[in-house]
Design a protein around this motif. Structure first.
Motif, PDB file in Angstrom:
ATOM      1  N   ASN A  41       0.839  -1.192   0.000  1.00 25.84           N
ATOM      2  CA  ASN A  41       0.000   0.000   0.000  1.00 25.84           C
ATOM      3  C   ASN A  41       0.877   1.246   0.000  1.00 25.84           C
ATOM      4  O   ASN A  41       1.539   1.554   0.994  1.00 25.84           O
ATOM      5  CB  ASN A  41      -0.913  -0.025   1.236  1.00 25.84           C
TER       6      ASN A  41
ATOM      7  N   ILE B 113      -5.955   0.568   3.635  1.00 18.46           N
ATOM      8  CA  ILE B 113      -7.005   0.247   2.670  1.00 18.46           C
ATOM      9  C   ILE B 113      -7.639  -1.080   3.089  1.00 18.46           C
ATOM     10  O   ILE B 113      -6.976  -2.104   3.146  1.00 18.46           O
ATOM     11  CB  ILE B 113      -6.432   0.113   1.239  1.00 18.46           C
TER      12      ILE B 113
ATOM     13  N   ILE C 155     -10.502  -3.925   2.236  1.00 20.12           N
ATOM     14  CA  ILE C 155     -11.330  -4.481   1.167  1.00 20.12           C
ATOM     15  C   ILE C 155     -12.369  -5.398   1.798  1.00 20.12           C
ATOM     16  O   ILE C 155     -12.035  -6.282   2.591  1.00 20.12           O
ATOM     17  CB  ILE C 155     -10.476  -5.281   0.153  1.00 20.12           C
TER      18      ILE C 155
ATOM     19  N   ILE D 191      -0.692  -0.661  -4.356  1.00 20.45           N
ATOM     20  CA  ILE D 191      -1.926   0.110  -4.234  1.00 20.45           C
ATOM     21  C   ILE D 191      -1.507   1.569  -4.172  1.00 20.45           C
ATOM     22  O   ILE D 191      -0.731   1.962  -3.297  1.00 20.45           O
ATOM     23  CB  ILE D 191      -2.715  -0.304  -2.976  1.00 20.45           C
TER      24      ILE D 191
ATOM     25  N   ALA E 264      -7.924   1.581  -5.104  1.00 19.26           N
ATOM     26  CA  ALA E 264      -9.092   1.126  -4.355  1.00 19.26           C
ATOM     27  C   ALA E 264     -10.341   1.686  -5.021  1.00 19.26           C
ATOM     28  O   ALA E 264     -10.408   2.865  -5.347  1.00 19.26           O
ATOM     29  CB  ALA E 264      -8.993   1.581  -2.907  1.00 19.26           C
TER      30      ALA E 264
ATOM     31  N   PHE F  35     -13.557  -0.719   0.718  1.00 18.68           N
ATOM     32  CA  PHE F  35     -13.759  -0.753  -0.724  1.00 18.68           C
ATOM     33  C   PHE F  35     -14.119  -2.191  -1.100  1.00 18.68           C
ATOM     34  O   PHE F  35     -13.854  -3.117  -0.323  1.00 18.68           O
ATOM     35  CB  PHE F  35     -12.481  -0.322  -1.458  1.00 18.68           C
TER      36      PHE F  35
ATOM     37  N   LEU G  66      -9.988  -3.733  -6.005  1.00 17.27           N
ATOM     38  CA  LEU G  66      -8.786  -3.020  -6.418  1.00 17.27           C
ATOM     39  C   LEU G  66      -8.760  -3.093  -7.950  1.00 17.27           C
ATOM     40  O   LEU G  66      -8.905  -4.179  -8.514  1.00 17.27           O
ATOM     41  CB  LEU G  66      -7.526  -3.676  -5.838  1.00 17.27           C
TER      42      LEU G  66
END
Length: 174
Positions: A69, A75, A77, A136, A154, A168, A171
């Protein structure tokens, strides 16, 4: 000595793939754009292969892949199977330098302001591609490097009742 007849290795080599005739109707201006692309593809050089590959369905192998990241936030998911995974920020943030050039001024209802053009000058903190490593990154970074399929952003934000992004669902490659 004979002159003719069948000889081993003589004649035009047989092609494995047969090019089929296709016809399209285009204006002369359009043909001037299309013709060089077709020639690149026919030559089967790297540019032609890249053009062909960009139009094919893109599959990436993520088995045993590592995700790093390069944003300033963790982030999370939310997966299809109702599980979550969080990619913590790495401490390194990918960025794009920008410069605003003032082109003119405008005055609307007594308010004077500049009108400019933003240009992006440099991408920073993005490592070179490595096999099985995905980065990311912020959207603007991925947009500046569209040829990179190892840069992910994201997407499809999930927000809480206060409108804050909490996760999110995917990706994406830009």
């Amino acid at each position: 000595m004979s002159w003719g007849g069948i000889r081993k290795g003589a004649g035009r080599p047989k092609q494995v793939e047969i090019r089929k005739n296709k016809s399209i109707r285009v204006f002369d201006e359009e043909w001037e754009i299309i013709k060089p692309v077709i020639n690149l593809i026919k030559k089967n050089n790297k540019i032609g292969r890249d053009l062909l590959n960009k139009n094919k369905e893109h599959k990436i192998m993520v088995k045993d892949a590592q995700f790093i990241n390069l944003t300033d936030k963790d982030i999370t998911i939310y997966g299809k199977n109702h599980t979550t995974i969080t990619f913590p920020k790495s401490g390194t943030v990918a960025f794009v330098k920008q410069q605003d050039n003032i082109l003119d001024e405008a005055c609307v209802d007594g308010c004077l302001f500049d009108i400019g053009k933003r240009i992006y000058t440099e991408v920073g903190n993005v490592p070179k591609p490595e096999e099985n490593i995905f980065y990311i990154v912020p959207v603007i970074v991925a947009q500046q490097l569209p040829e990179r399929d190892d840069l992910l952003v994201a997407s499809n934000a999930i927000k809480n009742e206060n409108g804050e992004i909490v996760a999110f669902t995917s990706l994406n490659i830009i």
